[in-house]
Design an enzyme around this catalytic site. Sequence first.
Site, PDB file in Angstrom:
ATOM      1  N   MET A  75       1.201  -1.200   0.412  1.00 49.15           N
ATOM      2  CA  MET A  75       0.256  -0.195  -0.031  1.00 49.15           C
ATOM      3  C   MET A  75       0.999   1.263  -0.157  1.00 49.15           C
ATOM      4  O   MET A  75       1.992   1.337   0.421  1.00 49.15           O
ATOM      5  CB  MET A  75      -0.955   0.309   0.693  1.00 49.15           C
ATOM      6  CG  MET A  75      -1.786  -0.966   1.450  1.00 49.15           C
ATOM      7  SD  MET A  75      -2.781  -1.392   2.824  1.00 49.15           S
ATOM      8  CE  MET A  75      -3.761  -0.069   2.413  1.00 49.15           C
ATOM      9  N   HIS A  76      -0.057   2.214  -0.026  1.00 49.18           N
ATOM     10  CA  HIS A  76       0.054   3.945   0.014  1.00 49.18           C
ATOM     11  C   HIS A  76       2.337   4.171  -1.024  1.00 49.18           C
ATOM     12  O   HIS A  76       2.344   5.267  -1.543  1.00 49.18           O
ATOM     13  CB  HIS A  76       1.718   3.814   1.081  1.00 49.18           C
ATOM     14  CG  HIS A  76       0.723   3.502   2.864  1.00 49.18           C
ATOM     15  ND1 HIS A  76      -0.809   3.933   2.419  1.00 49.18           N
ATOM     16  CD2 HIS A  76       1.484   2.136   3.359  1.00 49.18           C
ATOM     17  CE1 HIS A  76      -0.941   3.010   3.456  1.00 49.18           C
ATOM     18  NE2 HIS A  76      -0.105   2.788   3.744  1.00 49.18           N
ATOM     19  N   ASP A 224      -2.336  -5.111   0.152  1.00 47.59           N
ATOM     20  CA  ASP A 224      -2.704  -6.012   0.400  1.00 47.59           C
ATOM     21  C   ASP A 224      -3.100  -6.149   2.329  1.00 47.59           C
ATOM     22  O   ASP A 224      -3.429  -7.616   1.951  1.00 47.59           O
ATOM     23  CB  ASP A 224      -0.838  -5.459   0.454  1.00 47.59           C
ATOM     24  CG  ASP A 224      -0.316  -4.991   1.846  1.00 47.59           C
ATOM     25  OD1 ASP A 224      -1.209  -3.628   2.192  1.00 47.59           O
ATOM     26  OD2 ASP A 224       1.372  -5.316   1.242  1.00 47.59           O
TER      27      ASP A 224
END
Length: 473
Positions: A75-76, A224
């Site tokens: 992520m991110h 995820d």
Amino acid sequence: MAKLLGIDVGTSGCKVLLIDERGKVLKQASDEYPLSVPRPLWSEQNPEDWWAGVQRCLAQIQEPRVDGIGVTGQMHGAVFLDESDEVIRPAILWNDQRTAEECKEIDQTVGEQRVRAITCNPPLTGFQAPKLLWLRNHELSNYQKVRSLLLPKDYIRFKLTGEKVTEVSDASGTGLFDVPNRGWSDEMMRSLELDPCIFPRAVESSVITGKTTEGVLVVGGGGDQAAGAVGTGAVVKGVISVSLGTSGVVFTAIDSPNFDPSGAAHTFCHANGAWHAMGVMLSCGGALRWYRDTLSPDMNYDAIAEEAGTVSPGSDGLTFLPYLSGERCPHNDPYARAAFAGLTLGHSHAHLSRAVFEGVSFGLLDGMNLLKGLGATAAEIRVTGGGARSKFWMQMLADLFGKSCVGLECDEGPAYGAAILAGVGISLWPDVAVACEATVQIKNRTEPSGIDYSHSYEQYQKLYSQTHGWNPL
């Protein structure tokens, strides 16, 4: 029988999983790619490496008929594309800590309370929003080229389908998403003077987002952690998921967007149409990998665990603080540092090994305690990731949590969950909860043995305050 594909773009490598509608894994493939650390506390990757890895995995799978694809991943991360949809610079990852000043800028510009009311989280160094501001503040020429900003899994979606789409669970970790209302926040973008046109449209996790050149439908998927929770069945209250990946995550489904005022636990939209809360420590399996590579280069993880098992609980007073990449939970501190404390001449390599396992497990317990403060209940804890195959580690977690810890027949949580979401998207199941009931199966169960870690955990909790502020850079 339907065949479903899950694609997981992780930090150390990618994974592709093919399952049938009973949840049986038919084929799987994985591939590794490099991680770049150009400066201390920076973390970058080339998005083309992800795509090349996925292509190699798909070539290994060699399945001529797939009914649906779900995508998931780390992520991110920020993938910056120009007007020709070419990558402008290496992607800045979730564990990159360069944006502390930009996080302050967001709070000062929008207002601390307003940011939290909209996004249900404080601005964190790993999130996309501060990365985009960092690009504006430090690489203006690159910032001016940006026409699209994608998350890692959504870059793979784009390469598969040509569509720029994200979904609510991953978008929740950008720092620009209205989590209670499940959509991009015009207020956040307006306040920060960001162009909303560079962001992809956001859909629910099981919505069809496009199709491959072969005509295979691709659904939204999930970040995820949300996809991993689908893969473990942590989509209903009482089931808590613990992920032992590079980062360590304690995860619970919640019915409403309650959030932690301290910002140590995160509240995001869940892939099941509701919300979830999670505590994320940045160095879990990553700390073990560092320990293996740096201090135990001739040992594999099983050997380290076996050696650690020769030492009594508490490591004879030796404590390991696992903040090798700064920390997010329970301390939102990009400058937090790791440490071994309490070393004596009586300590051996085996003590170091056990202390590392205990330190990362104490970090997970910190996350568990935060979620309980938000109302989470733990009837059962489902553990995924490579560490779930370690009887030694599973027993330690069961003892620390005081609850049964369950291993699953398929512990490839995110890829497995993405494949399940693909099945929901093509109407194989009516919703995510029914899909999990049909596919997720328990493999083994570890019960608490009664070992008491309370004193060691107390010492561990003191260590952060004693090392806080140590920043020689």
